[in-house]
Design a protein around this motif. Sequence first.
Motif, PDB file in Angstrom:
ATOM      1  N   SER A 157       1.367 -42.689 -36.576  1.00 59.80           N
ATOM      2  CA  SER A 157       1.495 -41.378 -35.926  1.00 59.80           C
ATOM      3  C   SER A 157       2.526 -41.434 -34.789  1.00 59.80           C
ATOM      4  CB  SER A 157       0.138 -40.871 -35.437  1.00 59.80           C
ATOM      5  OG  SER A 157      -0.405 -41.808 -34.571  1.00 59.80           O
ATOM      6  N   TYR A 158       2.537 -42.545 -34.053  1.00 60.33           N
ATOM      7  CA  TYR A 158       3.524 -42.662 -32.986  1.00 60.33           C
ATOM      8  C   TYR A 158       4.933 -42.790 -33.587  1.00 60.33           C
ATOM      9  CZ  TYR A 158       5.717 -44.210 -28.633  1.00 60.33           C
ATOM     10  OH  TYR A 158       6.522 -44.324 -27.542  1.00 60.33           O
ATOM     11  N   PHE A 159       5.009 -43.515 -34.709  1.00 57.32           N
ATOM     12  CA  PHE A 159       6.304 -43.681 -35.382  1.00 57.32           C
ATOM     13  C   PHE A 159       6.869 -42.320 -35.802  1.00 57.32           C
ATOM     14  CE2 PHE A 159       8.410 -43.950 -39.581  1.00 57.32           C
ATOM     15  CZ  PHE A 159       9.551 -44.651 -39.212  1.00 57.32           C
ATOM     16  N   PHE A 160       5.987 -41.438 -36.277  1.00 56.00           N
ATOM     17  CA  PHE A 160       6.465 -40.113 -36.667  1.00 56.00           C
ATOM     18  C   PHE A 160       7.133 -39.414 -35.476  1.00 56.00           C
ATOM     19  CE2 PHE A 160       3.708 -39.037 -40.646  1.00 56.00           C
ATOM     20  CZ  PHE A 160       4.392 -40.025 -41.332  1.00 56.00           C
ATOM     21  N   GLU A 161       6.528 -39.565 -34.279  1.00 54.17           N
ATOM     22  CA  GLU A 161       7.133 -38.959 -33.076  1.00 54.17           C
ATOM     23  C   GLU A 161       8.507 -39.568 -32.819  1.00 54.17           C
ATOM     24  OE1 GLU A 161       4.840 -39.157 -29.441  1.00 54.17           O
ATOM     25  OE2 GLU A 161       3.000 -38.786 -30.566  1.00 54.17           O
ATOM     26  N   LEU A 162       8.539 -40.939 -32.853  1.00 53.72           N
ATOM     27  CA  LEU A 162       9.800 -41.630 -32.568  1.00 53.72           C
ATOM     28  C   LEU A 162      10.852 -41.307 -33.619  1.00 53.72           C
ATOM     29  CD1 LEU A 162       8.401 -45.174 -31.664  1.00 53.72           C
ATOM     30  CD2 LEU A 162       9.144 -43.403 -30.084  1.00 53.72           C
ATOM     31  N   ALA A 163      10.417 -41.259 -34.885  1.00 49.30           N
ATOM     32  CA  ALA A 163      11.357 -41.023 -35.981  1.00 49.30           C
ATOM     33  C   ALA A 163      11.954 -39.629 -35.891  1.00 49.30           C
ATOM     34  CB  ALA A 163      10.671 -41.224 -37.324  1.00 49.30           C
ATOM     35  N   GLU A 164      11.162 -38.676 -35.424  1.00 48.50           N
ATOM     36  CA  GLU A 164      11.660 -37.306 -35.273  1.00 48.50           C
ATOM     37  C   GLU A 164      12.781 -37.274 -34.225  1.00 48.50           C
ATOM     38  OE1 GLU A 164      10.909 -34.750 -37.231  1.00 48.50           O
ATOM     39  OE2 GLU A 164      12.352 -33.534 -36.082  1.00 48.50           O
ATOM     40  N   ILE A 165      12.566 -38.004 -33.100  1.00 46.80           N
ATOM     41  CA  ILE A 165      13.603 -38.064 -32.048  1.00 46.80           C
ATOM     42  C   ILE A 165      14.859 -38.708 -32.627  1.00 46.80           C
ATOM     43  CG2 ILE A 165      14.192 -39.110 -29.814  1.00 46.80           C
ATOM     44  CD1 ILE A 165      11.155 -39.012 -29.175  1.00 46.80           C
ATOM     45  N   GLU A 166      14.658 -39.816 -33.349  1.00 48.10           N
ATOM     46  CA  GLU A 166      15.783 -40.549 -33.919  1.00 48.10           C
ATOM     47  C   GLU A 166      16.542 -39.679 -34.929  1.00 48.10           C
ATOM     48  OE1 GLU A 166      16.766 -43.460 -32.986  1.00 48.10           O
ATOM     49  OE2 GLU A 166      18.274 -43.882 -34.524  1.00 48.10           O
ATOM     50  N   ARG A 167      15.778 -38.939 -35.734  1.00 49.81           N
ATOM     51  CA  ARG A 167      16.380 -38.078 -36.748  1.00 49.81           C
ATOM     52  C   ARG A 167      17.309 -37.053 -36.088  1.00 49.81           C
ATOM     53  NH1 ARG A 167      15.261 -33.313 -39.983  1.00 49.81           N
ATOM     54  NH2 ARG A 167      14.004 -32.495 -38.283  1.00 49.81           N
ATOM     55  N   ARG A 168      16.794 -36.447 -35.024  1.00 54.23           N
ATOM     56  CA  ARG A 168      17.599 -35.431 -34.344  1.00 54.23           C
ATOM     57  C   ARG A 168      18.836 -36.069 -33.711  1.00 54.23           C
ATOM     58  NH1 ARG A 168      14.088 -33.508 -30.619  1.00 54.23           N
ATOM     59  NH2 ARG A 168      12.109 -33.535 -31.700  1.00 54.23           N
ATOM     60  N   PHE A 169      18.634 -37.272 -33.154  1.00 55.20           N
ATOM     61  CA  PHE A 169      19.724 -37.988 -32.498  1.00 55.20           C
ATOM     62  C   PHE A 169      20.837 -38.294 -33.515  1.00 55.20           C
ATOM     63  CE2 PHE A 169      21.665 -42.070 -31.316  1.00 55.20           C
ATOM     64  CZ  PHE A 169      22.204 -41.724 -30.086  1.00 55.20           C
ATOM     65  N   VAL A 170      20.448 -38.813 -34.689  1.00 53.95           N
ATOM     66  CA  VAL A 170      21.438 -39.169 -35.722  1.00 53.95           C
ATOM     67  C   VAL A 170      22.164 -37.907 -36.195  1.00 53.95           C
ATOM     68  CG1 VAL A 170      21.758 -40.146 -38.039  1.00 53.95           C
ATOM     69  CG2 VAL A 170      20.180 -41.232 -36.451  1.00 53.95           C
ATOM     70  N   LEU A 171      21.413 -36.808 -36.366  1.00 52.87           N
ATOM     71  CA  LEU A 171      22.046 -35.558 -36.815  1.00 52.87           C
ATOM     72  C   LEU A 171      23.043 -35.056 -35.777  1.00 52.87           C
ATOM     73  CD1 LEU A 171      19.015 -33.674 -38.440  1.00 52.87           C
ATOM     74  CD2 LEU A 171      21.051 -34.543 -39.617  1.00 52.87           C
ATOM     75  N   ASP A 172      22.672 -35.164 -34.474  1.00 55.00           N
ATOM     76  CA  ASP A 172      23.571 -34.746 -33.387  1.00 55.00           C
ATOM     77  C   ASP A 172      24.878 -35.529 -33.420  1.00 55.00           C
ATOM     78  OD1 ASP A 172      21.821 -32.900 -32.533  1.00 55.00           O
ATOM     79  OD2 ASP A 172      21.090 -34.033 -30.778  1.00 55.00           O
ATOM     80  N   GLN A 173      24.782 -36.791 -33.846  1.00 55.25           N
ATOM     81  CA  GLN A 173      25.977 -37.650 -33.899  1.00 55.25           C
ATOM     82  C   GLN A 173      26.728 -37.466 -35.222  1.00 55.25           C
ATOM     83  OE1 GLN A 173      26.521 -40.117 -31.251  1.00 55.25           O
ATOM     84  NE2 GLN A 173      24.936 -38.831 -30.326  1.00 55.25           N
TER      85      GLN A 173
END
Length: 737
Positions: free
Chosen positions: A161-177
């Motif tokens: 469940s914590y990974f889902f939170e982290l992965a969501e942040i990472e996903r947005r970060f990668v998309l922003d880049q």
Amino acid sequence: MKKELSYEQIRMIEKIHQPIVICRSYTQDVEILAASEGFREMFGVAGDEKVYENIYKDVHPEDTPGLKNAALRFMAEGGLIQEIYRCRKKDGSGYRVIRLYGELLDIEDGTRVALLCLTDEGDYHEGNVTELNQAFSQSIRDKQVENTVRYDFLTGLPNLSYFFELAEIERRFVLDQDGLPALLYIDLSGMKFYNHKYGFAEGDKMLRRFTMLLSRTFGPERCCHVSADRFAAVAEEKGLEERLGRLFEEWQQICEDGHLPVRVGIYLNRTEDVPVGMAYDRAKIACDTLKGLYASSFKFFSSELNEGLENKQYILETLDEALSKNWIHVYYQPIMRAVNGKVCDEEALARWIDPVKGFLSPAEFIPYLEDAGLIYKLDLYVLENVLKHIRIKEEKGCYIVPHSINLSRSDFDACDMVEEIRQRVDAAGVPRDRISIEITESIIGSDFEFIKTQIERFQALGFPVWMDDFGSGYSSLDVLQSIRFDLLKFDMSFMRRLDENEDGRIILTELVKMALALGIDTICEGVETEDQARFLQEIGCSKLQGFYFSRPRSFEETMRYHMEQKFVGYENPEESAYYKLVCGVNLYDVDVIARDEQASIKNAYSTLPMCIIEVQGRKTRFVRSNQSYRDFFLRFFGLDLSRLGPEFVDTDAAFMNNVIKTCCDQGVRTFYDEKMPDGSIVHSFACRVGINSVTGTIAVAVAVLSIREPNEKLMIEQIMSVIETFGESMPGGLFIY
Ligand code: C2E
Ligand code: MG
Ligand code: MG
């Protein structure tokens, strides 16, 4: 020293009395660039360099994963860091509470470093000492709870469940880049068997090693330990395949002897921009398609796989209706006895004939039912149908050969499968030995002791248990040492490899030999050509199954065949024990029949010429022979045995000699010499293998041990005539011409 700070800057920081450090993030780790005097004092570091070694060395193990992740996230994302953790005291007498506060600084060369300030808040106490200390200790305990909730104890990785939170942040970060995020579902298959073989402690060590490799590849805060041998990770698509390639390679090196392949399913955001939870499900679907592969591999999710998801939904929702409306049919594939070409068993295989989707083969519904834990419904339904069909066959006066049914792993979780099967078989009045249980090798890999017990329970009740798909995995030989199966069914991959090179033949020959030595019966499945059937017969594989003989047939077709072939095509169960004996001799291994005779003839023939003949009065027929015997027969009698039919024929008086007769009548093991048409003397050995209680036919195994050329005949004849004087009183057997 470190290039981000100048020598002067470092010297300046080192003179500061407050405990501070300057760090930078470096390949998923945090590196100290400079530490103040106050810091060195606080941690009892006398020399310069020690500070730069392992920053987390004295941190309490329970606080390490949280602190590491907080530090890495802070370095990656900026903002402030405020952490409380426990650190071992200099004298090792316990822990003290450290408070850490930090922010990021941009230095002249454009790089970012972190300035961390630390304060010592006193000793860590479980109990109440001072109000302030209590507050900090409480805060540590809260953090511990948070860590327990957020991080996995075994690996220190974020939980799902914590990974889902982290992965969501990472996903947005990668998309922003402008990158393409990928979600990975990782299955470290074979861990259960590894645990069984090496113990849980070793298994845990392996998991931790894999965790380290995964953290190195993707970063610890981008990975997650889902459960048991499942992991997940989030990454950027760029360079992903190369990274996975390196991961597979490094893992292979770490594993050395224990082969633990890594299967990776990948969901790329390119397909559709979906939330992390859905991306995870799709990555898992892609990963599940790799089941059964024994090499590390990865697979991208595609929309076709999505169709599979819809099919899955349909199968699970429709199962009960399909069972109640008899859309599921039991097909039967005959299993042939190698030596008589008759059906000696029938395997029950499920087919789903759906009013909407049409004909569905097991591969299209069994994995879904297994995953959902519903396969027991199907398997008990198949059994009930098999029992019903057996009764119909009985009524029609057919021979009832044993019927085998397939079981899956989750059958045993859903109910007491052994008891469920026993009740149904007994209630139907069918003898238990008419129902064989097929268990695949992959089932055994999981929960070894539990499955072993279930197998032994079946056997104690009188149900034969077969190992299906033997050799398809990597656990086969280990398993054989602990579980005594009644039969090994060789996986059809052996047949595919048979034609590739000589190695395939050697391996199968040796495996059959091993099964014979262990007293275990054998079947080869996937037999598609006459050549394969002949080879299997020669090496002593007792039963054969495959399209060469018949595809699985519906019950109606099976009944038609039964009625047409009633007593010709099916083996009389009363003769089965005899045929098992005839099949059990390995024609590649003279030891089985002539333990003490030297096999010098192996120089002339690659294998000792051996055959099995059946004798009925003065008539005989060759039931089995190896290539060497066929070569031998062709050379001396000009007859190609492979062209002989299965009929019994009047035997040449010379061949049907006293030796064979004595061997048949008295069952003695006999050595004898025989003069060939060209004058050669052939030294042979014969022994009785078994008697068919129904027909009275006797099976005799014959092995040619040596051949003396005609030019030696004078001397041999002289010797023979001397021996003949002593006649039948000579030990070791009789001599004839
Ligand atoms: P299995 O038990 O190893 O069954 C043998 C499979 O090989 C069958 O596929 C059969 O049709 C196929 N086969 C037989 N001879 C040949 C051949 O010469 N060449 C080739 N290429 N294939 C051949 P099927 O019926 O599709 O079954 C696939 C698997 O599904 C079975 O493998 C078994 O593991 C599972 N299964 C089938 N029915 C049931 C069932 O009622 N319950 C459970 N739990 N599993 C089942
Ligand atoms: Mg099977
Ligand atoms: Mg099989």
